[in-house]
Design a protein around this motif. Structure first.
Motif, short mmCIF file in Angstrom:
data_model
loop_
_atom_site.label_atom_id
_atom_site.label_comp_id
_atom_site.label_asym_id
_atom_site.label_seq_id
_atom_site.Cartn_x
_atom_site.Cartn_y
_atom_site.Cartn_z
N ARG A 53 -28.18 -8.46 3.71
CA ARG A 53 -29.30 -8.79 4.58
C ARG A 53 -29.14 -10.18 5.19
N ALA A 54 -28.49 -11.09 4.43
CA ALA A 54 -28.38 -12.48 4.87
C ALA A 54 -27.02 -12.82 5.44
N ILE A 55 -25.96 -12.10 5.01
CA ILE A 55 -24.59 -12.42 5.41
C ILE A 55 -23.94 -11.17 5.98
N SER A 56 -23.39 -11.30 7.17
CA SER A 56 -22.73 -10.16 7.79
C SER A 56 -21.31 -10.01 7.23
N GLN A 57 -20.74 -8.84 7.40
CA GLN A 57 -19.36 -8.62 6.96
C GLN A 57 -18.39 -9.50 7.73
N GLU A 58 -18.68 -9.73 9.00
CA GLU A 58 -17.81 -10.59 9.81
C GLU A 58 -17.81 -12.01 9.26
N ALA A 59 -19.00 -12.54 8.91
CA ALA A 59 -19.07 -13.89 8.36
C ALA A 59 -18.40 -13.96 7.00
N ALA A 60 -18.54 -12.89 6.18
CA ALA A 60 -17.89 -12.86 4.87
C ALA A 60 -16.38 -12.87 5.02
N GLY A 61 -15.86 -12.14 6.01
CA GLY A 61 -14.42 -12.12 6.24
C GLY A 61 -13.90 -13.48 6.71
N ARG A 62 -14.63 -14.13 7.60
CA ARG A 62 -14.21 -15.45 8.06
C ARG A 62 -14.24 -16.46 6.91
N TRP A 63 -15.25 -16.36 6.07
CA TRP A 63 -15.36 -17.30 4.95
C TRP A 63 -14.18 -17.14 3.99
N LEU A 64 -13.79 -15.90 3.69
CA LEU A 64 -12.66 -15.67 2.79
C LEU A 64 -11.36 -16.20 3.39
N GLY A 65 -11.23 -16.09 4.72
CA GLY A 65 -10.05 -16.64 5.36
C GLY A 65 -9.97 -18.15 5.22
N VAL A 66 -11.10 -18.83 5.40
CA VAL A 66 -11.14 -20.28 5.23
C VAL A 66 -10.90 -20.65 3.76
N PHE A 67 -11.43 -19.85 2.85
CA PHE A 67 -11.28 -20.12 1.42
C PHE A 67 -9.81 -20.06 1.00
N THR A 68 -9.09 -19.02 1.41
CA THR A 68 -7.67 -18.91 1.05
C THR A 68 -6.86 -20.03 1.70
N GLY A 69 -7.26 -20.44 2.92
CA GLY A 69 -6.57 -21.55 3.56
C GLY A 69 -6.77 -22.86 2.82
N ALA A 70 -7.98 -23.06 2.28
CA ALA A 70 -8.25 -24.28 1.51
C ALA A 70 -7.44 -24.32 0.22
N LEU A 71 -7.28 -23.17 -0.44
CA LEU A 71 -6.46 -23.13 -1.65
C LEU A 71 -4.99 -23.41 -1.33
N ASN A 72 -4.61 -23.12 -0.13
CA ASN A 72 -3.22 -23.36 0.27
C ASN A 72 -3.00 -24.81 0.71
N ALA A 73 -4.09 -25.62 0.74
CA ALA A 73 -3.98 -27.05 1.09
C ALA A 73 -4.78 -27.88 0.10
N PRO A 74 -4.42 -27.82 -1.19
CA PRO A 74 -5.23 -28.52 -2.21
C PRO A 74 -5.17 -30.05 -2.09
N GLU A 75 -4.22 -30.57 -1.36
CA GLU A 75 -4.14 -32.02 -1.22
C GLU A 75 -5.37 -32.58 -0.51
#
Length: 344
Positions: free
Chosen positions: A319-341
């Motif tokens: 109701r609060a988060i769309s699937q599109e926003a959830a997908g974009r968030w996961l993409g940013v999350f995996t990118g952040a783990l790939n740049a822990p510095e």
């Protein structure tokens, strides 16, 4: 009143059907039974009276109009001493007594057999432990969430090799941080980058948040608590580690203040240290999402190189988060783990 009985003619050779002229004997007993009793007898009663040579007149009758019933004859045979035992065709087959009862009778111990009781349960003893007040509250809230909140799920395998390298670097400098600390830091940075996921569901609508407060699930003796790391997007991984250790210690000691675990933007539940490969979590209202993190495993990437990855499942309120926003968030999350510095 007289009764005439016609006997069957023997077949050729002068021999009767029953040996020893038993037809004649049975017929004579049949006649005497009917003559001695002045009321008609049913075939079953006639058979019993004749077989046991009984005087039908001496048997108490309980049938209509004083008629003798089969049950009357059976009761007379059971209650009258000296009468012949009832045949097995009437009473049914005899069930032999168990060997221990035969031994008891032979030894003169004729007391009643012990009462039948259920056998005591085998195995170690156990004790029913009632739920604590905290566990009852947790169960109620999670049941309401799973019942009323439309849970949606999105799964991704996030790379962890760079995180492991950064952790080793910090350890060489005397700073002990966990893998979960990097995950929390990456979650906070992703919420700041994708504000559509940094929301709560309140009053029937999605409410955007200006702060990023991450709840970290902590297992205690009383149940699962989720203390909050306030403004996590502004903290380094070392600061997040120190805050997590302090909150977890006080949670297990039950020394948290209500404002330290109420509210929040988002929660993280990590079961990787228990060997769980992946799982789904239940949203903690009014929050709109929670990330379920499993253990790391070695897999081959698209170019054929082995790499360490973790399974991360985003559980969100559709109701609060769309699937599109959830997908974009996961993409940013995996990118952040790939740049822990960025979090050092």
């Amino acid at each position: 009143r007289s009764l005439i009985v016609r006997l069957p003619r023997p077949p050729c050779g002068g021999r009767s059907f029953l040996p020893g002229n038993s037809v004649v004997g049975a017929a004579s007993r049949f006649v005497s039974a009917n003559v001695a009793y002045n009321r008609p007898l049913s075939p079953a009663v006639k058979l019993l009276v004749t077989k046991h040579s009984l005087d039908a007149q001496s048997i108490p009758a309980t049938g209509p109009k004083g008629r003798l019933l089969k049950g009357d004859v059976l009761q007379f045979l059971l209650s009258s001493p000296g009468q012949a035992a009832l045949p097995s065709s009437v009473l049914g087959p005899t069930i032999p007594a168990p060997p221990r009862f035969k031994q008891a009778i032979s030894q003169g111990r004729t007391q009643s057999p012990p009462s039948l009781r259920p056998a005591a349960p085998s195995g170690p003893a156990f004790e029913d432990v009632p739920n604590s007040g905290m566990r009852n509250v947790i169960a109620k809230r999670l049941t309401e969430s799973k019942t009323n909140v439309p849970h949606s799920y999105a799964v991704v395998e996030a790379p962890m090799d760079r995180v492991f390298e950064a952790r080793k670097l910090l350890k060489s400098k005397g700073e002990a941080v966990s893998v979960n600390d990097f995950i929390v830091a990456s979650v906070a940075a992703s919420l700041a980058r994708v504000p559509e996921v940094n929301v709560r569901w309140e009053g029937g609508q999605a409410v955007p948040l200006d702060v990023v407060d991450i709840g970290v699930a902590v297992a205690t003796d009383g149940g699962l608590l989720v203390p909050l790391i306030r403004n996590a997007h502004r903290l380094s991984v070392a600061e997040i580690s120190a805050s997590t250790k302090d909150l977890a210690t006080r949670a297990r000691e039950r020394k948290l203040r209500p404002e330290e675990y109420q509210g929040g933007s988002f929660s993280v539940s990590n079961l990787g240290m228990f060997g769980i490969s992946s799982f789904t979590a239940i949203i903690n209202p009014p929050q709109a999402a929670i990330l379920a993190v499993g253990r790391s495993s070695l897999k081959y990437s698209g170019d054929g190189k082995p790499q360490n990855v973790v399974s991360a499942t985003l559980c969100f309120d559709s109701r609060a988060i769309s699937q599109e926003a959830a997908g974009r968030w996961l993409g940013v999350f995996t990118g952040a783990l790939n740049a822990p510095e960025l979090f050092l």
